[in-house]
Design a protein around this motif. Structure first.
Motif, PDB file in Angstrom:
ATOM      1  N   TRP A   4      44.715  53.768  48.286  1.00  0.00           N
ATOM      2  CA  TRP A   4      43.425  52.736  47.305  1.00  0.00           C
ATOM      3  C   TRP A   4      43.284  52.157  46.377  1.00  0.00           C
ATOM      4  O   TRP A   4      42.985  51.311  45.204  1.00  0.00           O
ATOM      5  CB  TRP A   4      42.460  53.727  47.701  1.00  0.00           C
ATOM      6  N   SER A   5      44.795  52.641  45.273  1.00  0.00           N
ATOM      7  CA  SER A   5      44.052  52.767  44.036  1.00  0.00           C
ATOM      8  C   SER A   5      45.545  52.056  43.833  1.00  0.00           C
ATOM      9  O   SER A   5      45.904  51.587  42.716  1.00  0.00           O
ATOM     10  CB  SER A   5      44.225  54.025  43.077  1.00  0.00           C
ATOM     11  N   ASP A  15      45.999  63.781  48.673  1.00  0.00           N
ATOM     12  CA  ASP A  15      45.169  64.011  50.088  1.00  0.00           C
ATOM     13  C   ASP A  15      46.217  62.875  51.321  1.00  0.00           C
ATOM     14  O   ASP A  15      46.466  61.890  51.212  1.00  0.00           O
ATOM     15  CB  ASP A  15      43.406  63.999  50.044  1.00  0.00           C
ATOM     16  N   ILE A  16      45.315  63.582  52.363  1.00  0.00           N
ATOM     17  CA  ILE A  16      45.511  62.707  53.741  1.00  0.00           C
ATOM     18  C   ILE A  16      44.222  62.754  53.760  1.00  0.00           C
ATOM     19  O   ILE A  16      43.324  63.211  54.623  1.00  0.00           O
ATOM     20  CB  ILE A  16      46.441  63.408  54.790  1.00  0.00           C
ATOM     21  N   ASP A  17      44.478  61.189  54.040  1.00  0.00           N
ATOM     22  CA  ASP A  17      42.786  59.945  53.977  1.00  0.00           C
ATOM     23  C   ASP A  17      42.293  59.630  55.259  1.00  0.00           C
ATOM     24  O   ASP A  17      43.984  58.822  56.421  1.00  0.00           O
ATOM     25  CB  ASP A  17      42.486  59.201  52.811  1.00  0.00           C
ATOM     26  N   HIS A  18      41.431  59.587  56.449  1.00  0.00           N
ATOM     27  CA  HIS A  18      41.600  58.838  56.935  1.00  0.00           C
ATOM     28  C   HIS A  18      41.118  57.690  56.506  1.00  0.00           C
ATOM     29  O   HIS A  18      39.827  57.639  55.736  1.00  0.00           O
ATOM     30  CB  HIS A  18      40.107  59.570  57.949  1.00  0.00           C
ATOM     31  N   ALA A  36      46.594  58.883  49.521  1.00  0.00           N
ATOM     32  CA  ALA A  36      45.696  59.305  48.935  1.00  0.00           C
ATOM     33  C   ALA A  36      45.360  59.658  47.938  1.00  0.00           C
ATOM     34  O   ALA A  36      45.837  61.070  47.852  1.00  0.00           O
ATOM     35  CB  ALA A  36      44.113  58.788  49.533  1.00  0.00           C
ATOM     36  N   SER A  37      45.169  59.242  46.499  1.00  0.00           N
ATOM     37  CA  SER A  37      45.376  60.591  45.565  1.00  0.00           C
ATOM     38  C   SER A  37      44.390  61.389  45.814  1.00  0.00           C
ATOM     39  O   SER A  37      42.516  60.658  46.012  1.00  0.00           O
ATOM     40  CB  SER A  37      44.302  59.251  44.370  1.00  0.00           C
ATOM     41  N   ARG A  38      44.149  62.330  45.987  1.00  0.00           N
ATOM     42  CA  ARG A  38      43.057  63.437  46.030  1.00  0.00           C
ATOM     43  C   ARG A  38      41.698  62.933  44.954  1.00  0.00           C
ATOM     44  O   ARG A  38      40.435  62.986  45.650  1.00  0.00           O
ATOM     45  CB  ARG A  38      43.326  64.741  45.688  1.00  0.00           C
ATOM     46  N   ALA A  58      44.826  47.144  50.257  1.00  0.00           N
ATOM     47  CA  ALA A  58      45.380  48.441  50.272  1.00  0.00           C
ATOM     48  C   ALA A  58      46.960  47.522  51.542  1.00  0.00           C
ATOM     49  O   ALA A  58      46.767  49.164  52.330  1.00  0.00           O
ATOM     50  CB  ALA A  58      44.296  49.362  51.204  1.00  0.00           C
ATOM     51  N   ARG A  59      46.425  46.590  52.267  1.00  0.00           N
ATOM     52  CA  ARG A  59      47.379  46.685  53.648  1.00  0.00           C
ATOM     53  C   ARG A  59      48.858  46.329  53.584  1.00  0.00           C
ATOM     54  O   ARG A  59      49.261  47.666  54.159  1.00  0.00           O
ATOM     55  CB  ARG A  59      46.990  44.911  53.526  1.00  0.00           C
ATOM     56  N   GLU A  60      49.618  46.237  52.448  1.00  0.00           N
ATOM     57  CA  GLU A  60      51.022  45.928  51.902  1.00  0.00           C
ATOM     58  C   GLU A  60      50.852  47.726  51.823  1.00  0.00           C
ATOM     59  O   GLU A  60      52.243  48.293  53.137  1.00  0.00           O
ATOM     60  CB  GLU A  60      51.381  45.549  51.025  1.00  0.00           C
ATOM     61  N   PRO A  61      49.980  48.425  51.207  1.00  0.00           N
ATOM     62  CA  PRO A  61      51.107  50.063  50.811  1.00  0.00           C
ATOM     63  C   PRO A  61      50.307  50.529  52.140  1.00  0.00           C
ATOM     64  O   PRO A  61      51.211  51.302  52.698  1.00  0.00           O
ATOM     65  CB  PRO A  61      49.623  50.418  49.578  1.00  0.00           C
ATOM     66  N   ILE A  62      49.763  49.998  53.145  1.00  0.00           N
ATOM     67  CA  ILE A  62      49.103  51.224  54.502  1.00  0.00           C
ATOM     68  C   ILE A  62      50.660  50.697  55.404  1.00  0.00           C
ATOM     69  O   ILE A  62      51.406  51.659  55.987  1.00  0.00           O
ATOM     70  CB  ILE A  62      47.878  50.314  54.902  1.00  0.00           C
ATOM     71  N   LEU A  63      50.550  49.445  55.831  1.00  0.00           N
ATOM     72  CA  LEU A  63      51.750  49.185  56.167  1.00  0.00           C
ATOM     73  C   LEU A  63      53.103  49.541  55.841  1.00  0.00           C
ATOM     74  O   LEU A  63      53.905  50.173  56.496  1.00  0.00           O
ATOM     75  CB  LEU A  63      51.877  48.086  56.406  1.00  0.00           C
ATOM     76  N   ALA A  64      53.555  50.030  54.172  1.00  0.00           N
ATOM     77  CA  ALA A  64      54.907  50.585  54.196  1.00  0.00           C
ATOM     78  C   ALA A  64      54.740  52.070  54.489  1.00  0.00           C
ATOM     79  O   ALA A  64      55.753  52.715  55.368  1.00  0.00           O
ATOM     80  CB  ALA A  64      54.638  50.257  52.485  1.00  0.00           C
ATOM     81  N   TRP A  65      53.697  52.646  54.302  1.00  0.00           N
ATOM     82  CA  TRP A  65      53.847  54.017  54.549  1.00  0.00           C
ATOM     83  C   TRP A  65      53.221  54.339  56.174  1.00  0.00           C
ATOM     84  O   TRP A  65      54.242  55.353  56.130  1.00  0.00           O
ATOM     85  CB  TRP A  65      51.620  54.501  54.540  1.00  0.00           C
ATOM     86  N   TRP A  66      52.342  53.034  56.821  1.00  0.00           N
ATOM     87  CA  TRP A  66      53.201  53.456  58.465  1.00  0.00           C
ATOM     88  C   TRP A  66      54.670  53.707  58.398  1.00  0.00           C
ATOM     89  O   TRP A  66      55.381  54.255  59.768  1.00  0.00           O
ATOM     90  CB  TRP A  66      52.254  52.689  59.329  1.00  0.00           C
ATOM     91  N   ARG A  67      55.375  52.417  57.803  1.00  0.00           N
ATOM     92  CA  ARG A  67      57.683  52.217  58.300  1.00  0.00           C
ATOM     93  C   ARG A  67      57.794  53.789  57.484  1.00  0.00           C
ATOM     94  O   ARG A  67      58.736  54.209  58.766  1.00  0.00           O
ATOM     95  CB  ARG A  67      57.321  51.071  57.466  1.00  0.00           C
ATOM     96  N   THR A  68      57.404  54.102  56.519  1.00  0.00           N
ATOM     97  CA  THR A  68      57.645  55.222  55.849  1.00  0.00           C
ATOM     98  C   THR A  68      57.517  56.480  57.165  1.00  0.00           C
ATOM     99  O   THR A  68      58.673  57.371  57.076  1.00  0.00           O
ATOM    100  CB  THR A  68      57.298  56.053  54.773  1.00  0.00           C
ATOM    101  N   ALA A  69      56.200  56.830  57.652  1.00  0.00           N
ATOM    102  CA  ALA A  69      55.963  57.905  58.106  1.00  0.00           C
ATOM    103  C   ALA A  69      55.724  57.873  59.699  1.00  0.00           C
ATOM    104  O   ALA A  69      56.889  59.116  60.388  1.00  0.00           O
ATOM    105  CB  ALA A  69      54.277  57.737  58.102  1.00  0.00           C
ATOM    106  N   TRP A  70      56.143  57.011  60.134  1.00  0.00           N
ATOM    107  CA  TRP A  70      56.086  57.114  61.102  1.00  0.00           C
ATOM    108  C   TRP A  70      57.723  56.394  62.224  1.00  0.00           C
ATOM    109  O   TRP A  70      57.946  56.590  63.076  1.00  0.00           O
ATOM    110  CB  TRP A  70      55.019  56.104  62.267  1.00  0.00           C
ATOM    111  N   ASP A  71      58.116  55.276  61.580  1.00  0.00           N
ATOM    112  CA  ASP A  71      59.081  54.555  61.914  1.00  0.00           C
ATOM    113  C   ASP A  71      60.468  55.361  61.863  1.00  0.00           C
ATOM    114  O   ASP A  71      61.556  55.380  62.778  1.00  0.00           O
ATOM    115  CB  ASP A  71      59.174  52.881  61.584  1.00  0.00           C
ATOM    116  N   ALA A  72      60.504  56.395  61.112  1.00  0.00           N
ATOM    117  CA  ALA A  72      61.782  57.372  60.849  1.00  0.00           C
ATOM    118  C   ALA A  72      61.986  58.139  61.093  1.00  0.00           C
ATOM    119  O   ALA A  72      63.368  58.348  61.895  1.00  0.00           O
ATOM    120  CB  ALA A  72      61.083  58.090  59.098  1.00  0.00           C
ATOM    121  N   ASP A  73      61.417  58.325  62.500  1.00  0.00           N
ATOM    122  CA  ASP A  73      61.043  59.047  63.566  1.00  0.00           C
ATOM    123  C   ASP A  73      60.945  58.665  64.985  1.00  0.00           C
ATOM    124  O   ASP A  73      60.418  57.466  65.204  1.00  0.00           O
ATOM    125  CB  ASP A  73      60.077  60.178  63.485  1.00  0.00           C
ATOM    126  N   ALA A  74      62.426  58.041  65.514  1.00  0.00           N
ATOM    127  CA  ALA A  74      62.417  57.696  66.885  1.00  0.00           C
ATOM    128  C   ALA A  74      61.130  57.777  67.994  1.00  0.00           C
ATOM    129  O   ALA A  74      60.320  57.029  68.699  1.00  0.00           O
ATOM    130  CB  ALA A  74      63.640  57.547  67.471  1.00  0.00           C
TER     131      ALA A  74
END
Length: 80
Positions: A4-5, A15-18, A36-38, A58-74
Motif C-alpha cells: 500500500w505505501s 502485518d499480513i493484510d487482507h 503491509a506495514s503494521r 498497488a498492482r505491481e507490488p501485489i503481483l511481485a508478492w504473489w510471485r515471491t510467495a506462491w510461485d516459489a513453491d511448486a
C-alpha cells in the motif's frame, strides 16, 4: 515492501493484510493476503476497501508478492 505505501518492511513492523478486508468479503484465500506495514494496516487502511487508485498503484507490488510467495513453491504455484 508494503503493497500500500511502498515502504520497506521490518519483521517486527509488518502485518499480513487482507487486501479485500474481512468485513467486506470474508476470504482468507492466498490471493487476498498481502504484506503491509503494521501502521498502514492497523491505522490507515483498517477494514476499508482500497480505492481504485490505491489498487492501481498497488498492482505491481501485489503481483511481485504473489510471485515471491506462491510461485516459489511448486505445490502452491499449481494451486494458486
Amino acid at each position: 515492501m508494503c503493497v500500500w505505501s511502498g515502504a520497506s518492511l521490518r519483521l517486527e513492523a509488518l502485518d499480513i493484510d487482507h487486501a479485500l478486508p474481512w468485513s467486506a468479503r470474508p476470504c482468507g484465500d492466498l490471493w487476498n493476503l498481502v504484506l503491509a506495514s503494521r501502521r498502514v494496516n492497523q491505522h490507515e487502511k483498517r477494514d476499508q476497501l482500497p480505492s481504485a487508485p490505491t489498487l492501481a498503484q498497488a498492482r505491481e507490488p501485489i503481483l511481485a508478492w504473489w510471485r515471491t510467495a506462491w510461485d516459489a513453491d511448486a505445490a502452491l504455484a499449481e494451486q494458486f
